[in-house]
Design an enzyme around this catalytic site. Structure first.
Site, PDB file in Angstrom:
ATOM      1  N   GLY A 204      -6.801  -7.121  -8.862  1.00  0.00           N
ATOM      2  CA  GLY A 204      -5.371  -7.372  -8.844  1.00  0.00           C
ATOM      3  C   GLY A 204      -4.557  -6.210  -8.316  1.00  0.00           C
ATOM      4  N   SER A 205      -3.746  -6.402  -7.298  1.00  0.00           N
ATOM      5  CA  SER A 205      -3.080  -5.271  -6.668  1.00  0.00           C
ATOM      6  C   SER A 205      -2.125  -5.741  -5.573  1.00  0.00           C
ATOM      7  CB  SER A 205      -4.136  -4.337  -6.072  1.00  0.00           C
ATOM      8  OG  SER A 205      -5.132  -5.083  -5.412  1.00  0.00           O
ATOM      9  N   ARG A 206      -1.721  -4.788  -4.708  1.00  0.00           N
ATOM     10  CA  ARG A 206      -0.752  -5.106  -3.670  1.00  0.00           C
ATOM     11  C   ARG A 206      -0.896  -4.136  -2.504  1.00  0.00           C
ATOM     12  NH1 ARG A 206       5.398  -4.119  -5.416  1.00  0.00           N
ATOM     13  NH2 ARG A 206       6.084  -3.017  -3.557  1.00  0.00           N
TER      14      ARG A 206
ATOM     15  N   ILE B  45      -1.795  -0.286  -3.388  1.00  0.00           N
ATOM     16  CA  ILE B  45      -1.148  -0.032  -4.669  1.00  0.00           C
ATOM     17  C   ILE B  45      -1.925  -0.715  -5.787  1.00  0.00           C
ATOM     18  CG2 ILE B  45       0.975  -0.320  -6.015  1.00  0.00           C
ATOM     19  CD1 ILE B  45       2.485  -0.391  -3.336  1.00  0.00           C
TER      20      ILE B  45
ATOM     21  N   MET C 109      -1.709  -9.476  -4.239  1.00  0.00           N
ATOM     22  CA  MET C 109      -3.017 -10.110  -4.422  1.00  0.00           C
ATOM     23  C   MET C 109      -3.242 -10.397  -5.898  1.00  0.00           C
ATOM     24  SD  MET C 109      -5.383  -7.753  -1.924  1.00  0.00           S
ATOM     25  CE  MET C 109      -4.784  -6.184  -2.568  1.00  0.00           C
TER      26      MET C 109
END
Length: 236
Positions: A193-195, A163, A105
């Site tokens: 911002g991440s995953r 994450i 993301m």
């Protein structure tokens, strides 16, 4: 025939906001007022940033496919990795590698996370860590993360892992062990911002490809009832 009413057009622009966003939107708006008092051009910069902040915390409705066995994307973004990997050790799911599908993301994606499949939450485990770029492979092992194990109707388990990324500084998880959720239900979010990683059960191949765009709660990642091989794709 599409609905072109005023309310319908307005709803495509104005979206509900996740409760995590209210303090930030309020702060951005307050700073914008101060910037207008200092120098009007700075105030307009503040307006743009406030709109972006609202956009980041948007929480739109999603229309989740309703067939048993479908595993749905837990996040908006793009598929950044598809590879075998051992689930986070803190979930106690063993050391056998599972197919891991990672959705990255960026700061413009909606960051509300949704459960990939209906089931019972059997474990939730937070682990502090570093803040590498979430698109990197090592982010799964080294970054701050929150791991969730889900037992589905046939007894198998999947894992979904939030994450933190390069600028993310808070993972929000709203579920606890014992909770029973439907596919597509909201279970948390990550700020800035991440995953998300999804670990598929043995023998289940993803129905997505690297670089493919995902919509949380809507895009089908995999199908437990389908036996076809993994799909490949190329840019056209």
């Amino acid at each position: 025939m599409p609905d072109l009413s005023h309310d319908s057009m307005l709803s495509t622009v104005i979206k509900p906001v996740h409760r995590e966003g209210y303090p930030f939107i309020g702060l951005f708006a307050a700073v914008t007022l101060v910037l207008f008092l200092i120098w009007q051009p700075l105030g307009w910069v503040g307006v743009v940033l406030t709109i972006w902040c609202y956009y980041f915390f948007r929480d739109p409705d999603r229309y989740t496919p309703q067939r048993s066995g479908l595993i749905i994307s837990p996040a908006d973004g793009v598929i950044s990795l598809i590879e075998p990997a051992v689930p986070p050790v803190e979930l106690g799911m063993g050391e056998t590698p599972m197919t891991r599908v990672s959705v990255f993301m960026n700061v413009f994606n909606c960051h509300v996370n949704r459960l990939p499949i209906a089931g019972e939450i059997t474990a939730v485990s937070y682990r502090p860590g570093k803040f590498f770029n979430a698109s990197l492979d090592k982010a799964s092992a080294d970054n701050e993360r929150n791991s969730v194990a889900v037992r589905i109707a046939d007894g198998r388990q999947i894992a979904v892992v939030q994450i933190a990324g390069l600028v993310a500084r808070r993972i929000v998880c709203d579920v606890k062990p014992g909770a029973v959720l439907e596919a597509g239900e909201r279970f948390g979010m990550i700020r800035f911002g991440s995953r998300l990683d999804v670990y598929l059960p043995e023998g289940v191949q993803p129905m997505v490809s690297l670089g493919q765009t995902m919509v949380a709660g809507e895009t089908v990642l995999a199908d437990l009832m389908l036996g076809e091989p993994a799909r490949l794709a190329e840019v056209r």
